[in-house]
Design an enzyme around this catalytic site. Structure first.
Site, PDB file in Angstrom:
ATOM      1  CB  SER A 108      -0.965  -0.054   1.194  1.00  0.00           C
ATOM      2  OG  SER A 108      -2.027   0.849   1.043  1.00  0.00           O
ATOM      3  CG  ASP A 121      -6.316  -3.796  -3.866  1.00  0.00           C
ATOM      4  OD1 ASP A 121      -6.474  -3.227  -2.772  1.00  0.00           O
ATOM      5  OD2 ASP A 121      -5.260  -4.387  -4.167  1.00  0.00           O
ATOM      6  CG  HIS A 140      -5.768  -2.494   0.423  1.00  0.00           C
ATOM      7  ND1 HIS A 140      -5.129  -2.079  -0.723  1.00  0.00           N
ATOM      8  CD2 HIS A 140      -5.171  -1.810   1.448  1.00  0.00           C
ATOM      9  CE1 HIS A 140      -4.207  -1.182  -0.421  1.00  0.00           C
ATOM     10  NE2 HIS A 140      -4.200  -0.996   0.900  1.00  0.00           N
TER      11      HIS A 140
END
Length: 281
Positions: free
Chosen positions: A144, A225, A257
């Protein structure tokens, strides 16, 4: 509102509701790191600079030699939460294979600002290259916001540092590679980035031509995602490829995610296996 939703990863998971999933993610990372610290030989809170946040944790291979490869993990948390103290969760599967794992700390927002975070991560690699001159290469892994910081490392002009870390590979998981779309969202409340800062720190805008021995880049994106996260990974992988980099893009089914990175502590997980192959012992 549409942009806010696209850049709110917790809205896209089919597993848990948006409040529960973030707490659950923090708990999984912290518990995994606690287990890793208990089972591995470690050197914790090693300063690579003078700032409070400029420290790293090192997890040594079970059978250490001076020539181990080094995997450097850069945590996510939207540049404003998590820390190196939640970042050792994936170490056990690597130290057992003769790879050292380093979890890098950096000053998250609001204390840290984007230019400073990028510089801190770059300086941590210079520190490691100087401290362990005989290692068999450095491999980056970021999730991320950490994938963004790892990607910024790939665009570094190392001449200003007098040291060129031998970066042989990078695993970038569910990253943000163009910061401009997040400027009007809640994410920027703590970061307080101007357009200029966002552009200066967007890997997508600073893709360099691959040098002959350029590292291999493995990018991964989760099925759950958001479309915007998935678009960013696809476009950045295309930009790297166009500049001559060796890039693979993995689209991982059945994960969101958060568990896309949590599962790196599992030996049977596809990304664990691919990452292990990407880091030669």
């Amino acid at each position: 509102q549409e942009l806010e939703d696209q850049y709110s990863p917790s809205r896209w998971s089919p597993r848990l509701d948006r409040d529960t999933i973030i707490d659950a993610h923090f708990a999984v990372m912290a518990a995994g790191t606690e287990r890793a610290r208990a089972s591995a030989q470690t050197l914790l809170h090693v300063p690579y600079g003078n700032g409070d946040g400029e420290k790293l944790d090192i997890y040594f291979p079970t059978d250490p030699s001076e020539t181990f490869p080094l995997l450097v993990y850069i945590h996510g948390g939207y540049w404003q939460c998590l820390s190196k103290d939640d970042s050792g969760f994936a170490a056990p599967s690597l130290v057992s294979q003769g790879v050292a794992v380093v979890a890098v700390g950096y000053d998250t927002a609001p204390k840290g600002h984007m230019d400073a975070m990028v510089l801190q991560v770059r300086r941590s690699l210079v520190f490691l290259a100087e401290r362990y001159p005989r290692i068999r290469g450095i491999y980056l892994c970021g999730h991320s916001a950490g994938a963004h910081l790892a990607a910024m490392v790939l665009s570094t002009d190392w001449t200003q540092f007098q040291v060129v870390p031998d970066i042989k590979g990078a695993v970038l998981v569910s990253g943000v590679y163009d910061l401009e779309p997040i400027l009007p969202t809640y994410v920027n409340d703590a970061l307080n980035m101007s357009r200029e800062v966002a552009q200066r720190n967007s890997p997508m805008r600073h893709v360099t031509s691959a040098v002959p021995a350029a590292c291999e880049v493995l990018m991964a994106v989760a099925q759950h995602d958001s479309p915007e996260f998935r678009r960013q990974s696809q476009e950045y992988s295309q930009a790297l490829r166009a500049a001559g980099w060796s890039v693979s893009l993995l689209d991982l089914a059945g994960v969101d995610h958060f568990d896309v990175i949590e599962k790196l502590s599992e030996d049977s997980y596809v990304l664990t296996q691919v990452r292990r192959r990407a880091v030669p012992r």
